[in-house]
Scaffold this motif. Sequence first.
Motif, PDB file in Angstrom:
ATOM      1  N   THR A 104      61.041 -39.859  11.559  1.00  0.00           N
ATOM      2  CA  THR A 104      61.284 -38.968  12.686  1.00  0.00           C
ATOM      3  C   THR A 104      60.532 -37.675  12.415  1.00  0.00           C
ATOM      4  O   THR A 104      60.682 -37.077  11.348  1.00  0.00           O
ATOM      5  N   GLY A 105      59.706 -37.262  13.371  1.00  0.00           N
ATOM      6  CA  GLY A 105      58.969 -36.010  13.241  1.00  0.00           C
ATOM      7  C   GLY A 105      59.443 -35.016  14.279  1.00  0.00           C
ATOM      8  O   GLY A 105      59.606 -35.378  15.449  1.00  0.00           O
ATOM      9  N   ILE A 106      59.671 -33.784  13.855  1.00  0.00           N
ATOM     10  CA  ILE A 106      60.086 -32.741  14.806  1.00  0.00           C
ATOM     11  C   ILE A 106      59.117 -31.556  14.722  1.00  0.00           C
ATOM     12  O   ILE A 106      58.575 -31.254  13.667  1.00  0.00           O
ATOM     13  N   ASP A 107      58.925 -30.911  15.862  1.00  0.00           N
ATOM     14  CA  ASP A 107      58.085 -29.719  15.917  1.00  0.00           C
ATOM     15  C   ASP A 107      58.473 -28.944  17.174  1.00  0.00           C
ATOM     16  O   ASP A 107      58.761 -29.559  18.209  1.00  0.00           O
ATOM     17  N   PRO A 108      58.471 -27.614  17.120  1.00  0.00           N
ATOM     18  CA  PRO A 108      58.778 -26.846  18.332  1.00  0.00           C
ATOM     19  C   PRO A 108      57.619 -26.777  19.322  1.00  0.00           C
ATOM     20  O   PRO A 108      57.820 -26.425  20.482  1.00  0.00           O
ATOM     21  N   ALA A 109      56.409 -27.121  18.881  1.00  0.00           N
ATOM     22  CA  ALA A 109      55.222 -27.015  19.734  1.00  0.00           C
ATOM     23  C   ALA A 109      54.959 -28.328  20.471  1.00  0.00           C
ATOM     24  O   ALA A 109      54.565 -29.334  19.874  1.00  0.00           O
ATOM     25  N   GLY A 110      55.178 -28.312  21.767  1.00  0.00           N
ATOM     26  CA  GLY A 110      55.026 -29.525  22.564  1.00  0.00           C
ATOM     27  C   GLY A 110      53.622 -30.097  22.546  1.00  0.00           C
ATOM     28  O   GLY A 110      53.437 -31.324  22.556  1.00  0.00           O
ATOM     29  N   GLU A 111      52.599 -29.230  22.503  1.00  0.00           N
ATOM     30  CA  GLU A 111      51.221 -29.717  22.493  1.00  0.00           C
ATOM     31  C   GLU A 111      50.898 -30.445  21.194  1.00  0.00           C
ATOM     32  O   GLU A 111      50.141 -31.418  21.190  1.00  0.00           O
ATOM     33  N   MET A 112      51.473 -30.000  20.096  1.00  0.00           N
ATOM     34  CA  MET A 112      51.306 -30.708  18.827  1.00  0.00           C
ATOM     35  C   MET A 112      51.899 -32.109  18.926  1.00  0.00           C
ATOM     36  O   MET A 112      51.307 -33.092  18.462  1.00  0.00           O
ATOM     37  N   LEU A 113      53.062 -32.208  19.553  1.00  0.00           N
ATOM     38  CA  LEU A 113      53.722 -33.508  19.676  1.00  0.00           C
ATOM     39  C   LEU A 113      52.943 -34.447  20.589  1.00  0.00           C
ATOM     40  O   LEU A 113      52.912 -35.663  20.351  1.00  0.00           O
ATOM     41  N   LEU A 114      52.319 -33.917  21.625  1.00  0.00           N
ATOM     42  CA  LEU A 114      51.469 -34.756  22.480  1.00  0.00           C
ATOM     43  C   LEU A 114      50.340 -35.375  21.667  1.00  0.00           C
ATOM     44  O   LEU A 114      50.037 -36.567  21.798  1.00  0.00           O
ATOM     45  N   LYS A 115      49.716 -34.557  20.823  1.00  0.00           N
ATOM     46  CA  LYS A 115      48.659 -35.065  19.946  1.00  0.00           C
ATOM     47  C   LYS A 115      49.214 -36.096  18.976  1.00  0.00           C
ATOM     48  O   LYS A 115      48.604 -37.132  18.719  1.00  0.00           O
ATOM     49  N   ALA A 116      50.385 -35.804  18.405  1.00  0.00           N
ATOM     50  CA  ALA A 116      50.993 -36.715  17.439  1.00  0.00           C
ATOM     51  C   ALA A 116      51.288 -38.076  18.060  1.00  0.00           C
ATOM     52  O   ALA A 116      50.999 -39.127  17.467  1.00  0.00           O
ATOM     53  N   ARG A 117      51.858 -38.076  19.260  1.00  0.00           N
ATOM     54  CA  ARG A 117      52.186 -39.344  19.918  1.00  0.00           C
ATOM     55  C   ARG A 117      50.919 -40.144  20.228  1.00  0.00           C
ATOM     56  O   ARG A 117      50.900 -41.371  20.111  1.00  0.00           O
ATOM     57  N   HIS A 118      49.861 -39.438  20.610  1.00  0.00           N
ATOM     58  CA  HIS A 118      48.602 -40.126  20.912  1.00  0.00           C
ATOM     59  C   HIS A 118      47.969 -40.684  19.634  1.00  0.00           C
ATOM     60  O   HIS A 118      47.529 -41.851  19.614  1.00  0.00           O
ATOM     61  N   LYS A 119      47.942 -39.890  18.580  1.00  0.00           N
ATOM     62  CA  LYS A 119      47.283 -40.307  17.341  1.00  0.00           C
ATOM     63  C   LYS A 119      48.012 -41.462  16.658  1.00  0.00           C
ATOM     64  O   LYS A 119      47.393 -42.256  15.951  1.00  0.00           O
ATOM     65  N   THR A 120      49.329 -41.565  16.876  1.00  0.00           N
ATOM     66  CA  THR A 120      50.116 -42.591  16.170  1.00  0.00           C
ATOM     67  C   THR A 120      50.731 -43.584  17.147  1.00  0.00           C
ATOM     68  O   THR A 120      51.771 -44.177  16.859  1.00  0.00           O
ATOM     69  N   ARG A 121      50.088 -43.783  18.283  1.00  0.00           N
ATOM     70  CA  ARG A 121      50.695 -44.568  19.372  1.00  0.00           C
ATOM     71  C   ARG A 121      50.974 -46.012  18.978  1.00  0.00           C
ATOM     72  O   ARG A 121      51.792 -46.675  19.609  1.00  0.00           O
ATOM     73  N   GLU A 122      50.332 -46.529  17.955  1.00  0.00           N
ATOM     74  CA  GLU A 122      50.572 -47.908  17.523  1.00  0.00           C
ATOM     75  C   GLU A 122      51.666 -47.997  16.462  1.00  0.00           C
ATOM     76  O   GLU A 122      51.957 -49.090  15.984  1.00  0.00           O
ATOM     77  N   GLU A 123      52.268 -46.870  16.102  1.00  0.00           N
ATOM     78  CA  GLU A 123      53.237 -46.856  15.010  1.00  0.00           C
ATOM     79  C   GLU A 123      54.642 -46.514  15.516  1.00  0.00           C
ATOM     80  O   GLU A 123      54.782 -45.737  16.464  1.00  0.00           O
ATOM     81  N   PRO A 124      55.678 -47.067  14.891  1.00  0.00           N
ATOM     82  CA  PRO A 124      57.060 -46.864  15.351  1.00  0.00           C
ATOM     83  C   PRO A 124      57.652 -45.547  14.848  1.00  0.00           C
ATOM     84  O   PRO A 124      58.613 -45.525  14.070  1.00  0.00           O
ATOM     85  N   ILE A 125      57.085 -44.441  15.298  1.00  0.00           N
ATOM     86  CA  ILE A 125      57.530 -43.109  14.861  1.00  0.00           C
ATOM     87  C   ILE A 125      58.238 -42.414  16.021  1.00  0.00           C
ATOM     88  O   ILE A 125      57.759 -42.455  17.155  1.00  0.00           O
ATOM     89  N   THR A 126      59.355 -41.776  15.737  1.00  0.00           N
ATOM     90  CA  THR A 126      60.075 -40.997  16.741  1.00  0.00           C
ATOM     91  C   THR A 126      59.666 -39.539  16.623  1.00  0.00           C
ATOM     92  O   THR A 126      59.786 -38.933  15.549  1.00  0.00           O
ATOM     93  N   PHE A 127      59.174 -38.965  17.724  1.00  0.00           N
ATOM     94  CA  PHE A 127      58.826 -37.549  17.757  1.00  0.00           C
ATOM     95  C   PHE A 127      59.762 -36.814  18.713  1.00  0.00           C
ATOM     96  O   PHE A 127      59.979 -37.266  19.841  1.00  0.00           O
ATOM     97  N   LEU A 128      60.285 -35.681  18.251  1.00  0.00           N
ATOM     98  CA  LEU A 128      61.209 -34.888  19.053  1.00  0.00           C
ATOM     99  C   LEU A 128      60.805 -33.427  19.014  1.00  0.00           C
ATOM    100  O   LEU A 128      60.406 -32.913  17.955  1.00  0.00           O
ATOM    101  N   GLN A 129      60.923 -32.762  20.146  1.00  0.00           N
ATOM    102  CA  GLN A 129      60.657 -31.332  20.180  1.00  0.00           C
ATOM    103  C   GLN A 129      61.931 -30.613  19.753  1.00  0.00           C
ATOM    104  O   GLN A 129      62.954 -30.653  20.439  1.00  0.00           O
ATOM    105  N   ALA A 130      61.877 -29.978  18.598  1.00  0.00           N
ATOM    106  CA  ALA A 130      63.059 -29.316  18.045  1.00  0.00           C
ATOM    107  C   ALA A 130      62.622 -28.261  17.046  1.00  0.00           C
ATOM    108  O   ALA A 130      61.561 -28.368  16.436  1.00  0.00           O
ATOM    109  N   ASN A 131      63.466 -27.258  16.879  1.00  0.00           N
ATOM    110  CA  ASN A 131      63.197 -26.163  15.953  1.00  0.00           C
ATOM    111  C   ASN A 131      64.287 -26.152  14.891  1.00  0.00           C
ATOM    112  O   ASN A 131      65.466 -25.934  15.211  1.00  0.00           O
TER     113      ASN A 131
END
Length: 211
Positions: free
Chosen positions: A72-99
């Motif tokens: 599970t990856g968390i970050d307060p920056a939504g644009e970072m998470l958009l990049k993360a989801r795109h870069k790892t789209r084939e992997e079973p990773i949960t990304f959440l916007q959180a501080n």
Amino acid sequence: MAKRTGEKHTQLFNTIAPVYGLFFSMQKRRFAEVLDRMRPELDLSAFASVLDVGCGTGALCSVLSQAGLEVTGIDPAGEMLLKARHKTREEPITFLQANVLEGLAFEGRSFDISIASYVAHGLPSDERKRMYREMGRVTREYVIIYDYNQRRSHLVSFAEWLEGGDYFQFIKSAEKEMKGCVSLLRSCFSEVRVVNVDTHAAWYICRPLHG
């Protein structure tokens, strides 16, 4: 004031997310090398779940996922998470916007491991301690603060001076600060061990102290 500072940093990382995305592959290689180098000290692949605090574009999340962990990856920056989801789209990773500084919507001891990579040095001391407490709360086994050690690089010193974080104070007192972290009159960690992972960086490996 702390909240305003946090919002300013989030806006900055939203702005520079496309630049960070360009270094995704290089970051992955470096993270993979460090995890491999650290295996005799702490083999993260032996654990089941991990929380990446301040995950950015997801390079470390990807390495951890490929090592077999539920990530599970968390970050307060939504644009970072958009990049993360795109870069790892084939992997079973949960990304959440959180501080992490505002508290996390996870129950206590939800993850075997939590890790924050190059997050702590950019925070003021009171916010670092808040992060340590919250990471300790949601972690069963080890909190890993992956950040600079005391071996200063002139280039890094200059870059961190421009960024305006708390790098200089952090490298002076990181281990002492973690050992002295107190929450509700109890220590945050029962043990803090420092292992240099390369010339200018260390893993501060902390054992949460659960009441």
